[in-house]
Design a protein around this motif. Sequence first.
Motif, PDB file in Angstrom:
ATOM      1  N   TRP A 317     -17.374 -17.765   8.399  1.00  0.00           N
ATOM      2  CA  TRP A 317     -16.027 -16.939   8.045  1.00  0.00           C
ATOM      3  C   TRP A 317     -15.122 -17.901   7.076  1.00  0.00           C
ATOM      4  O   TRP A 317     -14.931 -19.085   7.648  1.00  0.00           O
ATOM      5  N   TYR A 318     -14.340 -17.428   6.255  1.00  0.00           N
ATOM      6  CA  TYR A 318     -13.478 -18.352   5.532  1.00  0.00           C
ATOM      7  C   TYR A 318     -12.087 -17.515   5.672  1.00  0.00           C
ATOM      8  O   TYR A 318     -11.943 -16.463   5.275  1.00  0.00           O
ATOM      9  N   GLN A 319     -11.076 -18.490   5.956  1.00  0.00           N
ATOM     10  CA  GLN A 319      -9.779 -17.905   5.907  1.00  0.00           C
ATOM     11  C   GLN A 319      -9.294 -17.992   4.394  1.00  0.00           C
ATOM     12  O   GLN A 319      -9.504 -19.075   3.802  1.00  0.00           O
ATOM     13  N   ILE A 320      -8.768 -17.093   3.919  1.00  0.00           N
ATOM     14  CA  ILE A 320      -8.485 -17.117   2.859  1.00  0.00           C
ATOM     15  C   ILE A 320      -6.849 -16.792   2.464  1.00  0.00           C
ATOM     16  O   ILE A 320      -6.031 -15.997   3.231  1.00  0.00           O
ATOM     17  N   ARG A 321      -6.361 -17.592   1.588  1.00  0.00           N
ATOM     18  CA  ARG A 321      -4.907 -17.496   1.235  1.00  0.00           C
ATOM     19  C   ARG A 321      -4.701 -16.469   0.102  1.00  0.00           C
ATOM     20  O   ARG A 321      -5.063 -16.891  -1.082  1.00  0.00           O
ATOM     21  N   PHE A 322      -4.015 -15.173   0.223  1.00  0.00           N
ATOM     22  CA  PHE A 322      -3.814 -14.538  -0.660  1.00  0.00           C
ATOM     23  C   PHE A 322      -2.609 -14.468  -1.309  1.00  0.00           C
ATOM     24  O   PHE A 322      -1.545 -15.019  -0.595  1.00  0.00           O
ATOM     25  N   ASP A 324      -0.535 -12.141  -2.636  1.00  0.00           N
ATOM     26  CA  ASP A 324       0.315 -11.051  -1.882  1.00  0.00           C
ATOM     27  C   ASP A 324      -0.424 -10.231  -1.223  1.00  0.00           C
ATOM     28  O   ASP A 324      -1.719 -10.332  -1.236  1.00  0.00           O
ATOM     29  N   SER A 325       0.270  -9.383  -0.909  1.00  0.00           N
ATOM     30  CA  SER A 325      -0.432  -8.101   0.085  1.00  0.00           C
ATOM     31  C   SER A 325      -1.356  -7.235  -0.797  1.00  0.00           C
ATOM     32  O   SER A 325      -2.285  -6.402  -0.093  1.00  0.00           O
ATOM     33  N   THR A 326      -1.334  -7.351  -2.155  1.00  0.00           N
ATOM     34  CA  THR A 326      -2.241  -6.444  -2.774  1.00  0.00           C
ATOM     35  C   THR A 326      -3.838  -7.059  -2.992  1.00  0.00           C
ATOM     36  O   THR A 326      -4.818  -6.587  -3.274  1.00  0.00           O
ATOM     37  N   LEU A 327      -3.981  -8.445  -2.415  1.00  0.00           N
ATOM     38  CA  LEU A 327      -5.095  -9.109  -2.175  1.00  0.00           C
ATOM     39  C   LEU A 327      -5.962  -9.151  -3.459  1.00  0.00           C
ATOM     40  O   LEU A 327      -7.258  -9.182  -3.579  1.00  0.00           O
ATOM     41  N   SER A 328      -5.256  -9.373  -4.493  1.00  0.00           N
ATOM     42  CA  SER A 328      -5.701  -9.222  -5.986  1.00  0.00           C
ATOM     43  C   SER A 328      -6.085 -10.846  -6.357  1.00  0.00           C
ATOM     44  O   SER A 328      -6.993 -10.940  -7.279  1.00  0.00           O
ATOM     45  N   GLU A 329      -5.339 -11.787  -5.928  1.00  0.00           N
ATOM     46  CA  GLU A 329      -5.636 -13.095  -6.236  1.00  0.00           C
ATOM     47  C   GLU A 329      -5.784 -14.187  -4.729  1.00  0.00           C
ATOM     48  O   GLU A 329      -4.834 -13.861  -4.129  1.00  0.00           O
ATOM     49  N   HIS A 362     -15.163 -14.990  -4.133  1.00  0.00           N
ATOM     50  CA  HIS A 362     -16.478 -15.383  -4.449  1.00  0.00           C
ATOM     51  C   HIS A 362     -17.537 -15.724  -3.313  1.00  0.00           C
ATOM     52  O   HIS A 362     -18.626 -15.815  -3.560  1.00  0.00           O
ATOM     53  N   HIS A 363     -16.748 -16.023  -2.080  1.00  0.00           N
ATOM     54  CA  HIS A 363     -17.390 -16.314  -0.937  1.00  0.00           C
ATOM     55  C   HIS A 363     -18.248 -14.985  -0.385  1.00  0.00           C
ATOM     56  O   HIS A 363     -19.351 -15.049  -0.095  1.00  0.00           O
ATOM     57  N   GLY A 364     -17.406 -13.739  -0.420  1.00  0.00           N
ATOM     58  CA  GLY A 364     -18.037 -12.617   0.012  1.00  0.00           C
ATOM     59  C   GLY A 364     -16.722 -11.721   0.310  1.00  0.00           C
ATOM     60  O   GLY A 364     -15.802 -12.035  -0.073  1.00  0.00           O
ATOM     61  N   PRO A 365     -17.145 -10.495   0.927  1.00  0.00           N
ATOM     62  CA  PRO A 365     -16.324  -9.507   1.116  1.00  0.00           C
ATOM     63  C   PRO A 365     -15.268  -9.789   2.191  1.00  0.00           C
ATOM     64  O   PRO A 365     -15.464 -10.518   3.038  1.00  0.00           O
ATOM     65  N   ILE A 366     -14.033  -9.009   2.130  1.00  0.00           N
ATOM     66  CA  ILE A 366     -13.115  -8.972   3.100  1.00  0.00           C
ATOM     67  C   ILE A 366     -13.253  -7.777   3.932  1.00  0.00           C
ATOM     68  O   ILE A 366     -13.286  -6.653   3.435  1.00  0.00           O
ATOM     69  N   VAL A 367     -13.787  -8.196   5.250  1.00  0.00           N
ATOM     70  CA  VAL A 367     -14.227  -7.133   6.122  1.00  0.00           C
ATOM     71  C   VAL A 367     -13.033  -6.237   6.581  1.00  0.00           C
ATOM     72  O   VAL A 367     -13.043  -5.069   6.699  1.00  0.00           O
ATOM     73  N   GLN A 368     -12.227  -6.935   7.053  1.00  0.00           N
ATOM     74  CA  GLN A 368     -11.033  -6.583   7.836  1.00  0.00           C
ATOM     75  C   GLN A 368      -9.753  -6.823   7.070  1.00  0.00           C
ATOM     76  O   GLN A 368      -9.450  -7.980   6.996  1.00  0.00           O
ATOM     77  N   LYS A 369      -8.751  -6.087   6.704  1.00  0.00           N
ATOM     78  CA  LYS A 369      -7.792  -6.268   6.218  1.00  0.00           C
ATOM     79  C   LYS A 369      -6.576  -6.205   7.065  1.00  0.00           C
ATOM     80  O   LYS A 369      -6.435  -5.422   8.097  1.00  0.00           O
ATOM     81  N   SER A 370      -5.626  -7.262   6.884  1.00  0.00           N
ATOM     82  CA  SER A 370      -4.447  -7.455   7.937  1.00  0.00           C
ATOM     83  C   SER A 370      -3.571  -6.220   7.906  1.00  0.00           C
ATOM     84  O   SER A 370      -2.807  -5.907   8.733  1.00  0.00           O
ATOM     85  N   SER A 371      -3.666  -5.629   6.850  1.00  0.00           N
ATOM     86  CA  SER A 371      -2.616  -4.426   6.682  1.00  0.00           C
ATOM     87  C   SER A 371      -3.147  -3.042   7.473  1.00  0.00           C
ATOM     88  O   SER A 371      -2.443  -1.983   7.196  1.00  0.00           O
ATOM     89  N   GLU A 372      -4.341  -2.985   8.000  1.00  0.00           N
ATOM     90  CA  GLU A 372      -4.838  -1.800   8.565  1.00  0.00           C
ATOM     91  C   GLU A 372      -5.147  -2.304  10.019  1.00  0.00           C
ATOM     92  O   GLU A 372      -5.109  -3.485  10.666  1.00  0.00           O
ATOM     93  N   ARG A 373      -5.356  -1.004  10.870  1.00  0.00           N
ATOM     94  CA  ARG A 373      -5.787  -1.200  12.043  1.00  0.00           C
ATOM     95  C   ARG A 373      -7.099  -1.757  12.274  1.00  0.00           C
ATOM     96  O   ARG A 373      -8.011  -1.681  11.507  1.00  0.00           O
ATOM     97  N   ALA A 379     -11.713 -10.824  11.935  1.00  0.00           N
ATOM     98  CA  ALA A 379     -10.845 -11.645  11.537  1.00  0.00           C
ATOM     99  C   ALA A 379     -10.178 -11.246  10.126  1.00  0.00           C
ATOM    100  O   ALA A 379     -10.755 -11.224   8.919  1.00  0.00           O
ATOM    101  N   PRO A 380      -9.060 -10.456  10.354  1.00  0.00           N
ATOM    102  CA  PRO A 380      -8.196 -10.047   9.220  1.00  0.00           C
ATOM    103  C   PRO A 380      -8.275 -10.877   7.926  1.00  0.00           C
ATOM    104  O   PRO A 380      -7.744 -12.189   8.204  1.00  0.00           O
ATOM    105  N   ASP A 381      -8.391 -10.648   6.764  1.00  0.00           N
ATOM    106  CA  ASP A 381      -8.136 -11.164   5.861  1.00  0.00           C
ATOM    107  C   ASP A 381      -8.970 -12.263   5.427  1.00  0.00           C
ATOM    108  O   ASP A 381      -8.519 -13.245   4.715  1.00  0.00           O
ATOM    109  N   HIS A 382     -10.091 -12.469   6.346  1.00  0.00           N
ATOM    110  CA  HIS A 382     -10.956 -13.530   6.140  1.00  0.00           C
ATOM    111  C   HIS A 382     -12.028 -13.115   5.181  1.00  0.00           C
ATOM    112  O   HIS A 382     -12.519 -11.940   5.448  1.00  0.00           O
ATOM    113  N   ALA A 383     -12.866 -14.094   4.765  1.00  0.00           N
ATOM    114  CA  ALA A 383     -14.071 -13.541   3.618  1.00  0.00           C
ATOM    115  C   ALA A 383     -14.998 -13.946   4.419  1.00  0.00           C
ATOM    116  O   ALA A 383     -15.355 -14.838   5.079  1.00  0.00           O
TER     117      ALA A 383
END
Lengths: 779, 122
Positions: A317-322, A324-329, A362-373, A379-383
């Motif tokens: 699991w990777y902690q990702i620094r986005f 902004d909340s659009t998770l686009s970068e 590039h690590h992989g998908p974000i399974v859980q977003k912090s903006s949702e239940r 791990a929210p916003d982790h890849a």
Amino acid sequence: MNPFSGIWRNAPPVKERSEFFFFSGLSDTVRVVYDTRAVPHIFARNDADLFFAQGFVTARDRLWQMEFQALAAAGRLSEVVGPSALDHDVGKRRQGMPQAASGALEVMRRDPETMTVLNSFSAGVNAYIASLTPSTRPLEYKLLDYRPEDWSPLKTVLLIKHMQWTLSTDVDEVRRTNTLAKFGPGFMEKYFPRYPSPFAPVVPAADSIVEPLQVNSPTKPFRPGLVGPIAGSWPVEGNGSNAFAVAGAKTRTGRPFLANDPHLTLALPSLWYEVQLVSPTLNVYGVSLAGAPAVLIGFNRSLAWGLTNGQSDVFDWYQIRFKDSTLSEYFHGGEWKPTTAVVESVFVRRGKPTADTVVFTHHGPIVQKSSERPRYGPAPDHAMRWLGHDPSDEMKAILTLNRARDWGEALEALELFQCPAQNFLVIDSAGNIGVRHQGNFPLRWNGQGRYISDGSDTLYEWQAWIPPHHLPTALNPAAGFLVSANQNPVDSAYPYYLGWGFDEAERATRLGEKLADTSITWGWDEMAGLLQDDYSLHASHLLPEMLRRLDTLGLSENDRLMSRELAAWDFRYRAESVAASLFDQWWRRMFRAIWADEYGSDSSRYQYPTRSRTRKMIFEDPHASWFDDIHTPETESLDDLIRKTFIETGRDMFRRFGRMGEAWNWGAYRPVEIRHLARIPGLGSGKLPADGCAECVNKMQTHHGPTWRMVVTLGDKPRALGIYPGGQSGHPGSPHYLDFLQTWKQGEMHELLFWSGPEEIDFDKIRYSLEMSRKVEKE
Amino acid sequence: MLAALLILSIGFGLQWFAPWWIGVLPAFIIGFAMSRGPIKAFTAGFLGLGVAWLATAAYFDWLNQGVLSVRLSGMLELPHPSLLLAVTGFLGALLGALGCWAGYGLKESLLDARKLREEGWG
């Protein structure tokens, strides 16, 4: 209810009849004979026909299960069961399962042999589907009211991916991170040792590696904070397996023996489908994954192999620094990089289709977003980085292994096998016993992936791979036996770091002690008996100490009766043992009393010290502060906890089951229940009293346990015993739906019938047959 | 009695090819053409289609040695597997009875209508 096309049509005659079929997908004649246990033995004149027939007979017995599991793996269950499966489906899309499967299929397409096998199998399944009418569809289609769709190689790959997922996800990494955040590094070092003690690795004295590869490690350690909660559904501990091999020098026949029992979720229909496959290029017997071609665990004329989960870490699991909340970068390697968004459509029966955007780094998908239940991941916003997303062709590895004739050829086959990490125990007819810890393993620096990783630092990535010739391998060890029970595959002599998530070594230690016993000469009974071993090393070490410390002054009559029962126990988890129930509950209460006060609520967020580490503390550090209940003003001692939990256990047993008697038996207290795959009531096994426990070699738990037990020896011809809970047929109305259950529960096994060719078939043991011929199309 | 036998045999024959409710059709026609009273129509349909359903289910159950009925009665929490057969038979019977009765009813109302017209009401 209507008897002409409804459920009564799913009550097949108990007496089967032989049938003839003509299929345009065949090029020659195929003969399938079903033995008395309804195991098909398929004799074909070429491989394409062989796997066509395997697809046909597997679907004939298991179509609903195959399709349901493939839909579940793809995140398409809502299409047939409705909105209740929506979270599951979105979760599967978030895990990137569709991409993992299509990526793997892409690689498999490049290999003509793999593709022939997958396509032929698929054509065979579809030939069966085409033969169905609404009234002859399997029962579950009628109960859940839908119809089968066409099979495809992608569906088989989805099933393989699902198996990889089950065996290689790692949520404990998140739990460890939380535990570190809560208790600090000193606690982790002390209570979460890398190697248990005592301990012998899967691969004894692996060949010394001359020049191990080096890997760059970060200079400043990354300290992730608390994350969670652990949302979504993740494979639990309880999956694990035993395999052991004994060299000819220790056996009655002078030939090596192999035993294996993969422990997984117990379900009906069974995950496994037993089959013998014979063509000019192969003759193999064993269990296939229902819905996939070839044999996954089994034997051929001169080679037998067993599998246990390797558990080396291929999931981070990777902690990702986005930005902004659009998770686009997201920030990585000193710059902002764009994510990829994939829109997934989930179709819902009796509901509106749902579109979900899955964000990939590039690590992989974000399974859980912090903006949702929290619903999908821990791990929210982790890849999530999973080896299963790296395309690989395990089908080719298994096909090659099915044909391998000796240890050397087996090794060549295994090198094609990348995911998940597996221990392959192999015996061959030349008398070799060998083990290989196989997989594609990231070259990690020491401790990499033990906790959540820094997703912005390139040094936390999988920088390279451990070269295949450096993988832990052992052939014919001096001890004359090999043991694999999900323990650490290597000891500290091995130069690479493989992971931290290995099982406790209790099963391995017990197996090793028995196999090292020189007074035993090994044969059928001894091998099969050891798979059934229900002795708890844990109880044998700890219970005498607990009883010694138990202050019996002023205990009630019932409690004194309990302590006498426990003192007389032989540490075997037998269904008829009362002491097993008592110890089990007493120990659980004690474990909770030791740790739960400090860990606090939301216990699923953390990792707890193991049984054996806690036991060690009881013996070596009886004044540890952890024994005190922090919620009370007094300072409790270990002895206080022991007495308190003992009394609580007695009270609970009395309250639930009355006076001590048969209702206190382990089998009644902790029954095993094999549920139907879709949890349809009445189609499961019901509650069964059974021997075995979580730390026993016979690792039996409420819904987990030995899904396939096998003992094989090789000589002039292979001889084998095997059993799985369930039956060959997936049709609840078939007499073969559950006919292995009693035999399995009693710890007995069936003789597996291996025939060299059609001329060797023993017709006394044949129930009926199918003849399939090529259908000649008219001009 | 003849009506019941006809419903049984025609219903039994048709059920193999057509949807589950097809047994209503012969019951309705026979009720229309042959029945001489509402109770007789109801009974003929009840017996005819009921026996067709019950016998077919019982035959499958016998070949299957009751494996499925035991499992399904567990699913439906029925106290005894044979109840599943009874329920099947009853559903068929009800379908037949209602069909036949409706057929008879239609004929009666048409006859009534004709009578009314002949008497100058229509």
